[in-house]
Scaffold this motif. Sequence first.
Motif, PDB file in Angstrom:
ATOM      1  N   SER A 146       0.822  -1.187   0.082  1.00 11.32           N
ATOM      2  CA  SER A 146       0.066   0.008   0.334  1.00 11.32           C
ATOM      3  C   SER A 146       0.709   1.126   0.001  1.00 11.32           C
ATOM      4  O   SER A 146       0.433   2.298  -0.652  1.00 11.32           O
ATOM      5  CB  SER A 146      -0.820  -0.053   1.442  1.00 11.32           C
ATOM      6  N   ALA A 147       2.029   1.091   0.478  1.00 12.29           N
ATOM      7  CA  ALA A 147       2.916   2.350   0.679  1.00 12.29           C
ATOM      8  C   ALA A 147       3.423   2.602  -0.652  1.00 12.29           C
ATOM      9  O   ALA A 147       3.636   4.106  -1.180  1.00 12.29           O
ATOM     10  CB  ALA A 147       4.122   2.141   1.604  1.00 12.29           C
ATOM     11  N   VAL A 148       3.841   1.766  -1.390  1.00  9.90           N
ATOM     12  CA  VAL A 148       4.223   1.865  -2.884  1.00  9.90           C
ATOM     13  C   VAL A 148       2.956   2.394  -3.696  1.00  9.90           C
ATOM     14  O   VAL A 148       3.277   3.294  -4.622  1.00  9.90           O
ATOM     15  CB  VAL A 148       4.615   0.601  -3.537  1.00  9.90           C
ATOM     16  N   MET A 149       1.761   2.190  -3.403  1.00  9.36           N
ATOM     17  CA  MET A 149       0.623   2.538  -4.172  1.00  9.36           C
ATOM     18  C   MET A 149       0.497   4.401  -4.041  1.00  9.36           C
ATOM     19  O   MET A 149       0.466   4.850  -4.856  1.00  9.36           O
ATOM     20  CB  MET A 149      -0.718   2.084  -3.786  1.00  9.36           C
ATOM     21  N   ILE A 150       1.022   4.821  -2.551  1.00  8.14           N
ATOM     22  CA  ILE A 150       1.008   6.188  -1.988  1.00  8.14           C
ATOM     23  C   ILE A 150       2.145   6.681  -2.716  1.00  8.14           C
ATOM     24  O   ILE A 150       2.048   7.824  -3.397  1.00  8.14           O
ATOM     25  CB  ILE A 150       0.970   6.220  -0.905  1.00  8.14           C
ATOM     26  N   GLN A 151       3.479   6.008  -2.729  1.00  9.09           N
ATOM     27  CA  GLN A 151       4.791   6.705  -2.809  1.00  9.09           C
ATOM     28  C   GLN A 151       5.473   5.600  -3.602  1.00  9.09           C
ATOM     29  O   GLN A 151       6.271   4.736  -3.038  1.00  9.09           O
ATOM     30  CB  GLN A 151       5.479   7.137  -1.431  1.00  9.09           C
ATOM     31  N   PRO A 152       5.476   5.653  -4.966  1.00 10.80           N
ATOM     32  CA  PRO A 152       6.058   4.833  -5.760  1.00 10.80           C
ATOM     33  C   PRO A 152       7.717   4.686  -5.369  1.00 10.80           C
ATOM     34  O   PRO A 152       8.138   5.613  -4.880  1.00 10.80           O
ATOM     35  CB  PRO A 152       5.834   5.282  -7.121  1.00 10.80           C
ATOM     36  N   SER A 153       8.277   3.445  -5.913  1.00  8.56           N
ATOM     37  CA  SER A 153       9.532   3.308  -5.625  1.00  8.56           C
ATOM     38  C   SER A 153      10.302   3.605  -6.972  1.00  8.56           C
ATOM     39  O   SER A 153       9.753   3.265  -7.901  1.00  8.56           O
ATOM     40  CB  SER A 153      10.128   1.909  -5.064  1.00  8.56           C
ATOM     41  N   LEU A 154      11.591   4.150  -6.809  1.00 13.88           N
ATOM     42  CA  LEU A 154      12.147   4.601  -8.233  1.00 13.88           C
ATOM     43  C   LEU A 154      13.514   3.845  -7.939  1.00 13.88           C
ATOM     44  O   LEU A 154      14.400   4.222  -7.174  1.00 13.88           O
ATOM     45  CB  LEU A 154      12.397   6.028  -8.471  1.00 13.88           C
ATOM     46  N   ILE A 155      13.924   2.922  -9.121  1.00 12.73           N
ATOM     47  CA  ILE A 155      15.387   2.566  -9.037  1.00 12.73           C
ATOM     48  C   ILE A 155      16.246   2.951 -10.361  1.00 12.73           C
ATOM     49  O   ILE A 155      15.435   2.981 -11.399  1.00 12.73           O
ATOM     50  CB  ILE A 155      15.458   0.861  -9.026  1.00 12.73           C
ATOM     51  N   SER A 156      17.299   3.420 -10.267  1.00 14.64           N
ATOM     52  CA  SER A 156      18.107   3.891 -11.281  1.00 14.64           C
ATOM     53  C   SER A 156      19.142   2.995 -11.670  1.00 14.64           C
ATOM     54  O   SER A 156      19.828   2.323 -10.803  1.00 14.64           O
ATOM     55  CB  SER A 156      18.718   5.124 -10.726  1.00 14.64           C
ATOM     56  N   TYR A 157      19.390   2.878 -13.244  1.00 17.60           N
ATOM     57  CA  TYR A 157      20.356   1.697 -13.484  1.00 17.60           C
ATOM     58  C   TYR A 157      21.408   2.709 -14.430  1.00 17.60           C
ATOM     59  O   TYR A 157      20.948   3.414 -15.382  1.00 17.60           O
ATOM     60  CB  TYR A 157      19.787   0.773 -14.425  1.00 17.60           C
ATOM     61  N   SER A 158      22.765   2.568 -14.275  1.00 16.19           N
ATOM     62  CA  SER A 158      23.461   3.443 -14.946  1.00 16.19           C
ATOM     63  C   SER A 158      24.796   2.761 -15.169  1.00 16.19           C
ATOM     64  O   SER A 158      25.202   1.540 -14.472  1.00 16.19           O
ATOM     65  CB  SER A 158      23.953   4.682 -14.515  1.00 16.19           C
ATOM     66  N   PHE A 159      25.793   2.901 -16.169  1.00 21.37           N
ATOM     67  CA  PHE A 159      27.119   2.142 -16.546  1.00 21.37           C
ATOM     68  C   PHE A 159      27.984   2.368 -15.111  1.00 21.37           C
ATOM     69  O   PHE A 159      28.773   1.275 -15.056  1.00 21.37           O
ATOM     70  CB  PHE A 159      27.625   2.937 -17.505  1.00 21.37           C
ATOM     71  N   ASN A 160      27.910   3.455 -14.576  1.00 24.36           N
ATOM     72  CA  ASN A 160      29.026   3.691 -13.513  1.00 24.36           C
ATOM     73  C   ASN A 160      28.608   3.541 -12.104  1.00 24.36           C
ATOM     74  O   ASN A 160      29.376   3.670 -11.169  1.00 24.36           O
ATOM     75  CB  ASN A 160      29.372   5.037 -13.552  1.00 24.36           C
ATOM     76  N   SER A 161      27.383   2.678 -11.912  1.00 23.99           N
ATOM     77  CA  SER A 161      27.179   2.414 -10.636  1.00 23.99           C
ATOM     78  C   SER A 161      26.286   0.993 -10.628  1.00 23.99           C
ATOM     79  O   SER A 161      25.438   0.824 -11.602  1.00 23.99           O
ATOM     80  CB  SER A 161      26.404   3.598  -9.663  1.00 23.99           C
ATOM     81  N   LEU A 162      26.060   0.565  -9.339  1.00 23.86           N
ATOM     82  CA  LEU A 162      25.126  -0.433  -9.336  1.00 23.86           C
ATOM     83  C   LEU A 162      23.616   0.045  -9.148  1.00 23.86           C
ATOM     84  O   LEU A 162      23.548   1.141  -8.860  1.00 23.86           O
ATOM     85  CB  LEU A 162      25.358  -1.275  -7.876  1.00 23.86           C
ATOM     86  N   PRO A 163      22.607  -0.864  -9.548  1.00 21.18           N
ATOM     87  CA  PRO A 163      21.307  -0.439  -9.561  1.00 21.18           C
ATOM     88  C   PRO A 163      21.074   0.344  -8.215  1.00 21.18           C
ATOM     89  O   PRO A 163      21.350  -0.393  -7.108  1.00 21.18           O
ATOM     90  CB  PRO A 163      20.263  -1.669  -9.812  1.00 21.18           C
ATOM     91  N   ALA A 164      20.319   1.215  -7.999  1.00 18.76           N
ATOM     92  CA  ALA A 164      20.257   1.967  -6.694  1.00 18.76           C
ATOM     93  C   ALA A 164      19.100   2.885  -6.524  1.00 18.76           C
ATOM     94  O   ALA A 164      18.594   3.420  -7.454  1.00 18.76           O
ATOM     95  CB  ALA A 164      21.480   3.082  -6.488  1.00 18.76           C
ATOM     96  N   PRO A 165      18.405   2.793  -5.276  1.00 21.13           N
ATOM     97  CA  PRO A 165      17.231   3.783  -5.374  1.00 21.13           C
ATOM     98  C   PRO A 165      17.398   5.215  -5.542  1.00 21.13           C
ATOM     99  O   PRO A 165      18.577   5.609  -5.382  1.00 21.13           O
ATOM    100  CB  PRO A 165      16.789   3.492  -3.613  1.00 21.13           C
ATOM    101  N   ALA A 166      16.415   5.695  -6.423  1.00 22.50           N
ATOM    102  CA  ALA A 166      16.763   6.990  -6.641  1.00 22.50           C
ATOM    103  C   ALA A 166      15.497   7.968  -6.178  1.00 22.50           C
ATOM    104  O   ALA A 166      14.715   7.399  -5.889  1.00 22.50           O
ATOM    105  CB  ALA A 166      16.751   7.144  -8.195  1.00 22.50           C
ATOM    106  N   LEU A 167      15.881   9.166  -5.938  1.00 22.40           N
ATOM    107  CA  LEU A 167      14.906  10.206  -5.562  1.00 22.40           C
ATOM    108  C   LEU A 167      13.627  10.405  -6.392  1.00 22.40           C
ATOM    109  O   LEU A 167      13.895  10.267  -7.711  1.00 22.40           O
ATOM    110  CB  LEU A 167      15.239  11.456  -5.257  1.00 22.40           C
ATOM    111  N   LEU A 168      12.336  10.361  -5.984  1.00 21.89           N
ATOM    112  CA  LEU A 168      11.127  10.110  -6.813  1.00 21.89           C
ATOM    113  C   LEU A 168      11.147  11.855  -7.186  1.00 21.89           C
ATOM    114  O   LEU A 168      10.093  12.504  -6.777  1.00 21.89           O
ATOM    115  CB  LEU A 168      10.055   9.911  -5.888  1.00 21.89           C
ATOM    116  N   ASP A 169      11.910  11.950  -8.296  1.00 24.14           N
ATOM    117  CA  ASP A 169      12.056  13.756  -8.432  1.00 24.14           C
ATOM    118  C   ASP A 169      12.523  13.524  -9.894  1.00 24.14           C
ATOM    119  O   ASP A 169      13.144  12.670 -10.499  1.00 24.14           O
ATOM    120  CB  ASP A 169      13.266  14.157  -7.406  1.00 24.14           C
TER     121      ASP A 169
END
Length: 771
Positions: free
Chosen positions: A624-647
């Motif tokens: 339910s918390a994800v319905m209210i405030q979605p989670s965002l994960i960022s993938y790039s060459f220079n770092s491991l997958p990491a949570p990103a700001l919902l911005d």
Amino acid sequence: MSEMGADQEGIDGVRMTWNVWPRTKVEASKCVIPIAAAISPIRSHPDIPTLPYAPLRCKTCISLLNSFCRVDFAAKIWICPFCFQRNHFPHHYSMISESNLPGELYPQYTTVEYSLSNPGMVPDVAAPQSIPPVFVFVLDTCMIEEELGYVKSELMRAIGLLPENALVGFVSFGTQVQVHELGFSEISKVYVFRGSKEISKDQVLEQLGLGGAGRRAVGGYPKGVQNGFASSGVTRFLLPASDCEYTLNSLLDELQTDQWPVQPGHRASRCTGVALSVAAGLLGACLPGTGARILALVGGPCTEGPGTIVSKDLSDPVRSHKDLDKDAAPYFKKAVQFYENIAKQLVSQGHVLDLFASALDQVGVAEMKVVVERTGGLVVLAESFGHSVFKDSFKRIFEGGEQSLGLSFNGTLEINCSKDIKIQGIIGPCTSLEKKGPSVADTVIGEGSTTSWKMCGLDKNTCLTVFFDISSSDRSNPPGTSNPQLYLQFIVSYQNPEGQTRLRVTTVTRRWVDSAVSSEELVQGFDQETAAVVMARLTSLKMETEEGFDATRWLDRSLIRLCSKFGDYRKDDPQSFTLNPCFSLFPQFMFNLRRSQFVQVFNNSPDETAYFRMLLNRENIPNSAVMIQPSLISYSFNSLPAPALLDVASIAADRILLLDSYFSLVIFHGMTIAQWRNMGYQNQQEHQAFAQLLQAPQDDAKLIIHDRFPVPRVVVCDQHGSQARFLLAKLNPSATYNNANEMATGSDVIFTDDVSLQVFFEHLQRLAVQS
């Protein structure tokens, strides 16, 4: 995310907004966030023991023996922590001692499960070990050939997945309702009901030739029992899956779309309401205590008979939120009333309605919500029966093993509390049984005025929110003076997927604090995630039930009061404002809740809003918390997958983002990534790393889909593409067209006049410190 949530709930599956409770009603009201518990009644956990005997009840307050009871081993007496009654152990407990405890007295087993022989059985009849579940499929035939083709192939697959002993019935409907007699395999034999007139349960039974059976509600198994049914002829319509698979498949092969002519400029005449009341009536012939589900597959709005939501004339649009606000939806109240009656009938029979609605226009989920919620049914809303959201979700219902949803039947929940705690009610998939008691509060929230609830259908993920009130107001004898601990006990009896009766008992304790003296302990016991979800559920309920309720204003006021009470600041100095880490995430949750589809109903149909709210009310806290405030994960060459700001600042040309907003998953490729992909770099040997980067979010999305019901919609999009709106709508607009000149290259702006999180915080600080 899910592991974290499971860990916080521990063995009990209980999370509370406040883990330490204020002593008086006045102090509780100053806490702003209501005292509530989110409980997952039958969540599976490896440490819960199953005990093969019946539990012991206290003789005055009917709470069950648990690990918080004080035990006198010499005198063989246990003292109930709820009412302090002294109870004698029965004879078969005579062997107990401090080194020889029964399972329910072990301190780590605050939740135990008892396996009971089926109650209410006649002792001298060889009772079947388990009652087979019943599935009645109710299929809409008013759709185009292609859609009917999709739904028929899914039905055939589902019937192949059913347990051999499960009983199956089949009802199809269009302008009229057809009940198919599966037990007559020589030719297909059908009973037809008119779609334009309301029909009672007795009339249904009478016309199907089941007249006597439905009215003779037998507690046990009478003579001549077959599959747990009185040999009343109901077995002509409900057959074991193994016996009728061939008949059903050939019936589905021959089934055509509704042949009734539709005038140009008109909708097809579809009698969903009558079809559901016929299916409920047919199940009324089953013996009480049989677990049964009606699975309704609906492809458009009801336009005929009771439950109609719109006229047949296509120039009349289906009701919108605006129409409901202005009272300009002529069919709405009557349809809701009709479905409330069906809900009462199904709850009294103990049966469930599951709704699968697949259409581009609305089908009436908003009207049917009352039946689905009160019977604990599942609901899936998709655009087409060929869409993976429908196909994969429908398949999940019938799957066994670890993918199984753990669908259970005939649940009842009882709650016992310490003195001075009152229950206001429950938000979630259940119905009040109107069982009065000393712990019933005067005010009602959701399903209230009771200490006992019926849950016709429940599964491993079902979550209910219980609201509590503190009754002691006099300072002379606050509840904590005699006993610093308070106790709550949740007793759930249910029939598991194998048909056996189980009784799960969870007893939890929390501490009273005198928050007038010090609020430090109170602050440490605050659960931000649970509080955000409880506020969202309460807001949704108020929006549905209170005239002219302004949700945004109410949430803002609550947040300002909370920050004024628990923030650290100097009066009238916004710069001095700081929030304890125990509260620091909460304002952000409220910011996202104000912007979410639960509060901003503009741009959503009443059906979608009803669907979102039903899932919000029944899912566990992390979901339910994800319905209210979605989670965002960022993938790039220079770092491991990491949570990103919902911005919006998280968008970059060389990044891939994975947004999980529960109902949909968005895989968003930055500009540069999309160009490289379009050039086919990922197929070249020297760019293996790029291929892996593209694949990583896809793999993570599959993991999320694997555990989720209903299956989310997956949107794969590129920066500046039309589908990028699915991501942009959820991001904090820290960069808008007003300040675009300050932006880094490759990032994005959002064209909106919505306030950003930073501005929201500034206003909050200013208002919280006002004297």
